[in-house]
Design a protein around this motif. Sequence first.
Motif, mmCIF file in Angstrom:
data_model
loop_
_atom_site.group_PDB
_atom_site.id
_atom_site.type_symbol
_atom_site.label_atom_id
_atom_site.label_comp_id
_atom_site.label_asym_id
_atom_site.label_seq_id
_atom_site.Cartn_x
_atom_site.Cartn_y
_atom_site.Cartn_z
ATOM 1 N N PHE A 47 0.826 -1.217 0.000
ATOM 2 C CA PHE A 47 0.000 0.000 0.000
ATOM 3 C C PHE A 47 0.857 1.263 0.000
ATOM 4 C CE2 PHE A 47 -3.658 -2.500 0.427
ATOM 5 C CZ PHE A 47 -4.779 -1.683 0.327
ATOM 6 N N ASP A 48 0.499 2.152 -0.928
ATOM 7 C CA ASP A 48 1.087 3.492 -1.054
ATOM 8 C C ASP A 48 2.555 3.486 -1.463
ATOM 9 O OD1 ASP A 48 -1.199 5.155 -0.311
ATOM 10 O OD2 ASP A 48 -0.972 4.291 1.678
ATOM 11 N N ARG A 49 3.102 2.359 -1.829
ATOM 12 C CA ARG A 49 4.515 2.299 -2.222
ATOM 13 C C ARG A 49 4.730 2.680 -3.684
ATOM 14 N NH1 ARG A 49 7.468 0.152 1.911
ATOM 15 N NH2 ARG A 49 6.247 -0.926 3.516
ATOM 16 N N PHE A 50 3.650 2.895 -4.432
ATOM 17 C CA PHE A 50 3.792 3.267 -5.840
ATOM 18 C C PHE A 50 4.143 4.744 -6.012
ATOM 19 C CE2 PHE A 50 -0.658 3.679 -4.680
ATOM 20 C CZ PHE A 50 -1.001 4.933 -5.168
ATOM 21 N N HIS A 276 -1.689 2.209 6.056
ATOM 22 C CA HIS A 276 -2.649 1.123 5.858
ATOM 23 C C HIS A 276 -2.617 0.093 6.977
ATOM 24 C CE1 HIS A 276 -5.260 -1.704 3.845
ATOM 25 N NE2 HIS A 276 -4.342 -2.631 3.929
ATOM 26 N N LEU A 277 -1.439 -0.271 7.439
ATOM 27 C CA LEU A 277 -1.330 -1.384 8.392
ATOM 28 C C LEU A 277 -1.118 -0.946 9.841
ATOM 29 C CD1 LEU A 277 0.814 -3.949 6.377
ATOM 30 C CD2 LEU A 277 -1.626 -4.029 6.833
ATOM 31 N N HIS A 278 -0.793 0.310 10.062
ATOM 32 C CA HIS A 278 -0.466 0.734 11.426
ATOM 33 C C HIS A 278 -1.337 1.899 11.887
ATOM 34 C CE1 HIS A 278 3.232 -1.739 11.623
ATOM 35 N NE2 HIS A 278 3.308 -1.484 10.323
ATOM 36 N N SER A 279 -2.559 1.987 11.382
ATOM 37 C CA SER A 279 -3.450 3.081 11.766
ATOM 38 C C SER A 279 -4.606 2.578 12.613
ATOM 39 C CB SER A 279 -4.009 3.778 10.515
ATOM 40 O OG SER A 279 -3.019 4.549 9.887
ATOM 41 N N ASP A 280 -4.874 3.291 13.677
ATOM 42 C CA ASP A 280 -6.071 3.027 14.476
ATOM 43 C C ASP A 280 -6.793 4.352 14.736
ATOM 44 O OD1 ASP A 280 -4.193 4.162 16.107
ATOM 45 O OD2 ASP A 280 -4.545 2.842 17.826
ATOM 46 N N PHE A 281 -6.708 5.244 13.735
ATOM 47 C CA PHE A 281 -7.234 6.595 13.914
ATOM 48 C C PHE A 281 -8.719 6.678 13.550
ATOM 49 C CE2 PHE A 281 -2.705 7.137 12.947
ATOM 50 C CZ PHE A 281 -2.315 7.873 14.043
ATOM 51 N N GLN A 282 -9.391 7.574 14.228
ATOM 52 C CA GLN A 282 -10.766 7.885 13.870
ATOM 53 C C GLN A 282 -10.764 8.821 12.660
ATOM 54 O OE1 GLN A 282 -12.444 9.630 17.385
ATOM 55 N NE2 GLN A 282 -12.436 7.727 18.538
ATOM 56 N N TYR A 283 -11.860 8.775 11.924
ATOM 57 C CA TYR A 283 -12.087 9.673 10.784
ATOM 58 C C TYR A 283 -11.042 9.506 9.677
ATOM 59 C CZ TYR A 283 -13.937 11.841 15.063
ATOM 60 O OH TYR A 283 -14.499 12.065 16.284
ATOM 61 N N ASP A 284 -10.542 8.313 9.483
ATOM 62 C CA ASP A 284 -9.548 8.091 8.437
ATOM 63 C C ASP A 284 -10.224 8.057 7.069
ATOM 64 O OD1 ASP A 284 -7.037 7.706 7.329
ATOM 65 O OD2 ASP A 284 -6.447 6.289 8.883
ATOM 66 N N LEU A 285 -9.413 7.987 6.018
ATOM 67 C CA LEU A 285 -9.927 8.098 4.648
ATOM 68 C C LEU A 285 -10.522 6.803 4.115
ATOM 69 C CD1 LEU A 285 -7.102 10.313 3.114
ATOM 70 C CD2 LEU A 285 -9.479 10.971 3.494
ATOM 71 N N GLY A 286 -10.333 5.714 4.794
ATOM 72 C CA GLY A 286 -10.876 4.441 4.314
ATOM 73 C C GLY A 286 -10.684 3.354 5.348
ATOM 74 N N ASP A 287 -11.067 2.152 4.958
ATOM 75 C CA ASP A 287 -10.893 1.006 5.840
ATOM 76 C C ASP A 287 -9.455 0.508 5.732
ATOM 77 O OD1 ASP A 287 -13.562 1.079 6.616
ATOM 78 O OD2 ASP A 287 -14.185 -0.175 4.927
ATOM 79 N N ASN A 288 -8.697 0.691 6.792
ATOM 80 C CA ASN A 288 -7.309 0.251 6.779
ATOM 81 C C ASN A 288 -7.194 -1.199 7.225
ATOM 82 O OD1 ASN A 288 -6.050 2.674 5.900
ATOM 83 N ND2 ASN A 288 -6.365 3.564 7.923
ATOM 84 N N GLY A 289 -6.027 -1.760 6.987
ATOM 85 C CA GLY A 289 -5.768 -3.127 7.413
ATOM 86 C C GLY A 289 -5.194 -3.144 8.823
#
Length: 810
Positions: A47-50, A276-289
């Motif tokens: 994720f996001d490495r492109f 993508h893999l290390h987020s536990d934030f509220q109001y984020d931009l999408g469903d993270n892993g």
Amino acid sequence: MIQNYFKIAWRNLLRNRAFSAINIAGLAIGLASCMLISLYVIDELSFDRFHEKADRIVRVVFKGSMQGGKFNEAHVMPPTAAALKADYPEVLDATRLRQGGSPIISIDDQLFTDNKMAFVDPNFFQVFTLPFAHGNSKTALADPNAIVISEALARKFFGDKNPVGQLLTFKGSRDKARIAGVFKDIPRNSHFRFDIFASLINSGEAKSTSWMQSEFFTYLVLPEGYDYKKLEAKLPATVRKYMGPQVENAFGMSFDEFEKKGNMIGLRLQRLTDIHLHSDFQYDLGDNGDVRYVYIFGAVATIMLIIACINFMNLSTASSSKRAKEIGVRKVMGSEKRELIWQFLTESTLVTFLAMTIALVTAIIALPLFNQLADKNLRIDLQTLPALCLYFVLFGLFVGLFAGSYPAFFLASFKPIAVLKGNISSGFSRNSASFSMRSALVVFQFCVSIVLIIGTMVVYNQLRFIQNKKLGYDKSQVLVLPDTWALGKNQEAFKEEMLADSRIAQVSSSGYLPAGPSYNNNYSIYPEAKSTELVKTLRYDVDFDYIPTLGMHILEGRNFSREFGTDSSAIIINQTAARMLGWKEGALNHTVSNSDNAGKRSTYVVIGVVEDFHFRSFHEPITPLVMVLGKGSGTTIAKIKTNDIPALISSLEKKWNAFKPDLPFTYSFLDDRFNETYKAEQKTGKILGLFAGLTIFVACLGLFGLATFTAEQRTKEIGVRKVLGASVPGIVALLSKDFLKLVGIALVLAAPLAWWLMDKWLQDFAYRADIAWWMFVLAGALSVVIALFTVSFQSVKAALMNPVKSLKSE
């Protein structure tokens, strides 16, 4: 010589078709499982490495705590980007993004919806690598009325034509937007995915100097190789410099006093590739892993591969007695041990490549099902095929050599004189050690299987706990209509028509929902005008019918009522808020106040205390919440009382269409939204269950191999026992008990490991089910039954053999 090796290997496979099929099937299942999970893990890590500057981009996030809860938000304040760029030379560039919802777009009297839009700074495309198909990415958003759209949206609106220069009309806006560029569709492995980007240049909010409101996702570009932690260490000074005066103005105390009260607020940095893999934030931009699930599934893939290789070893050595004389003759005729080892490694490599071919076909066939389970869109196509082929060859060689090494050295160690005399047991060097090795491998396989079985049961037990736990509201038969704002002035008329339907019991309007997507905010209150005793809360703007519609319970006082004109300055709090404010009992008629960013105070009288209800997931504890009368909302909530749901939905859709709104009729049910909250746990349970079943199946193949080996080793012993009067059940029990001991050992080893792993997983839930003793008993019993069924087939076959044939000298 190599050609001869392959020829002998192929002949041996054909001579032992059944055994070869079992061997190849077990290896193919393990390889296919490993292949599918590897695709999942690689996708999650990509994720996001492109983006060309991916390793230099960080996101600014907001963290903190106050009495009553924590701040953990993915977006920050409007002036953050400019302030950091101005104050710190290591910030080479900064850009912002603000979500714009899904606007209604009008083109030639056609209306288009469901297109996600965001407002961004003009330099957004210099920070992120989003190539343009048409237009100039550097100047596209320099015009305040300019927008850029995705290729998919351009095809949807204009077909194959170049849309640059075309005008779009957004419903509710007087100005037309000009398309200044078309960007290539954003890859799925991005933490944000939008169809439209518009300029922030004319946005009043973007120019705000307030450090007391957020909603702007802010990204910084740092120098190559720079440690972002160095910049993060400087941010407390920034917060004190810019936010301190505004905190003092809003709360009537200095920033130092604010912190002395135990409050803490601040900015943090997060690497783009960690979002993508290390987020536990509220109001984020999408469903993270979740990186934990990557570790779990990565471990499962590795273990599946190891188990498949173990099976190969067990089945190869189990069939060794059939080739004992062949090996003896080869050694007598002058074959060296080295040549025999290469022969058997060639056979194992051939079997591996056959298994790899079957595994690849199986993975391609199973990929749609796996995508459905994992909620992914993984593909094996022409772009990934070259890399997959290279992986195929290297992986096949590695597995072939790894899995075939033990059988090769084992088989090449036969003593020719002993095996030619028919004494196969003495034909093995260090026979007891090799048997212990195979026993240990079987224990490992069943240990893994039992851990996965217990893990699956714990996951589903937690999901059942979530479904059955008292929520504090009634989620059953609650219909949610999210877009009633599109009715405009007719919203109240539509609500009246709904209430006139006998199948609808209650109707309320509020965008605040205790399950699924909901309005959110940060709201702080203090009791009895004591402004230094701040409590962080969530504020629900509701109407008179909200509490009865959702079946909530008033413990003290009353609900909002149309009969009381003073209820516009009334407030209802939950039990946790009452406790935090110091009112365990007798909260009624107390006052609470809130101060806005300018320091203006609003005071409310407590008229009721609602029973605590779960308005966030079970991962989080219940925090303080307050309810005030709102001005209405674009979301309608209805409590229905009918089993004929399709007929009711059809009727409501007709009423909706009669008002001719710009949006189609959409709906959802509150219980479905609740279940969607735990999609990750449901996905984990399904995948663990699937691979637990596959692991057990492959482990049983290994157990079958060991049972075959043991039965062949004890053929004459069985014949002697039968001549002396031993019964078939007695012989079956004799041959089975050793294997059941192995399963018992596996259970003893697996139980504490499974408990530790699942206890760690459950710690992520504020409300959790216990790990029950019956799960271990059930997992053990299931393993024993499966193992006994597997072993019994070969044991019964050996016990029914004619003793004359068993005792006949070869």
